[in-house]
Write a protein that holds these residues in place. Structure first.
Motif, mmCIF file in Angstrom:
data_model
loop_
_atom_site.group_PDB
_atom_site.id
_atom_site.type_symbol
_atom_site.label_atom_id
_atom_site.label_comp_id
_atom_site.label_asym_id
_atom_site.label_seq_id
_atom_site.Cartn_x
_atom_site.Cartn_y
_atom_site.Cartn_z
ATOM 1 N N GLU A 190 0.835 -1.206 0.000
ATOM 2 C CA GLU A 190 0.000 0.000 0.000
ATOM 3 C C GLU A 190 0.868 1.255 0.000
ATOM 4 O OE1 GLU A 190 -3.340 -0.053 -0.116
ATOM 5 O OE2 GLU A 190 -3.434 -2.245 -0.077
ATOM 6 N N SER A 191 0.243 2.385 -0.199
ATOM 7 C CA SER A 191 0.974 3.658 -0.254
ATOM 8 C C SER A 191 1.645 4.012 1.072
ATOM 9 C CB SER A 191 0.039 4.790 -0.696
ATOM 10 O OG SER A 191 -1.016 4.922 0.232
ATOM 11 N N ASP A 192 1.137 3.438 2.185
ATOM 12 C CA ASP A 192 1.748 3.715 3.492
ATOM 13 C C ASP A 192 2.962 2.825 3.769
ATOM 14 O OD1 ASP A 192 0.545 1.269 3.966
ATOM 15 O OD2 ASP A 192 -0.713 1.976 5.619
ATOM 16 N N GLY A 193 3.328 1.953 2.808
ATOM 17 C CA GLY A 193 4.500 1.102 2.971
ATOM 18 C C GLY A 193 4.214 -0.246 3.609
ATOM 19 N N TYR A 194 2.963 -0.521 3.919
ATOM 20 C CA TYR A 194 2.603 -1.797 4.538
ATOM 21 C C TYR A 194 2.010 -2.739 3.501
ATOM 22 C CZ TYR A 194 3.392 -0.093 9.248
ATOM 23 O OH TYR A 194 3.973 0.386 10.380
#
Length: 158
Positions: A78-82
């Protein structure tokens, strides 16, 4: 929905049959990890275990492997790095205290457990750190009697 029951009645005998309608439930566990997953040492694999007694006192235990492959991580981050992997157990007999745990793994530690569901109790036992077993960090109990469907718990690693 209960399991089928077969009854045989013999002549000149008194027979008593007691049936219990034990509902079945589902439980979804999401395994969430930071994108910086080290694939060089093999695919990171986590095991989540659900265990407890149903309303009739029968013991049940379920486990599932959560594997993060290089391709999956590249495609699903995801865009949050998760990046997350999800599994839903279906057909768990209703019970009010199923314990949900993550087995200990190398290279990662359990940093957070969350749920928006009121039937899930999450207790932090100590601070998260490398070398601290997940079951020594969090105690997670799901009441699968009060909510038969839709219960979701997220285990997050660093």
């Amino acid at each position: 929905m209960s399991d089928p029951v077969q009854v045989t009645i013999e002549e000149n005998l008194t027979n008593t049959v007691t049936m219990y309608d034990l509902p079945y439930t589902d439980l979804t566990v999401i395994k969430k990890s930071v994108q910086i997953i080290s694939i060089a040492n093999g695919n990171p694999t986590f095991v989540i275990t659900v265990k407890g007694n149903d309303l009739l006192g029968n013991r049940h235990e379920y486990s599932e492997f959560y594997e993060f492959t290089k391709e999956y991580v590249q495609q699903q981050t995801e865009s949050d790095g998760y990046v997350s992997v999800k599994y839903t157990w279906k057909g768990i007999p209703a019970g009010n205290a199923y314990e949900v745990t993550e087995n200990d793994v190398n290279r990662y530690y359990l940093s957070q457990v969350t749920s928006a569901d009121e039937n899930v109790s999450i207790e932090r036992l100590q601070e998260s750190a490398y070398g601290v077993r997940p079951e020594d960090t969090f105690r997670v109990i799901a009441d699968l009697q009060s909510s038969l469907t839709g219960t979701t718990i997220t285990f997050e690693n660093e």
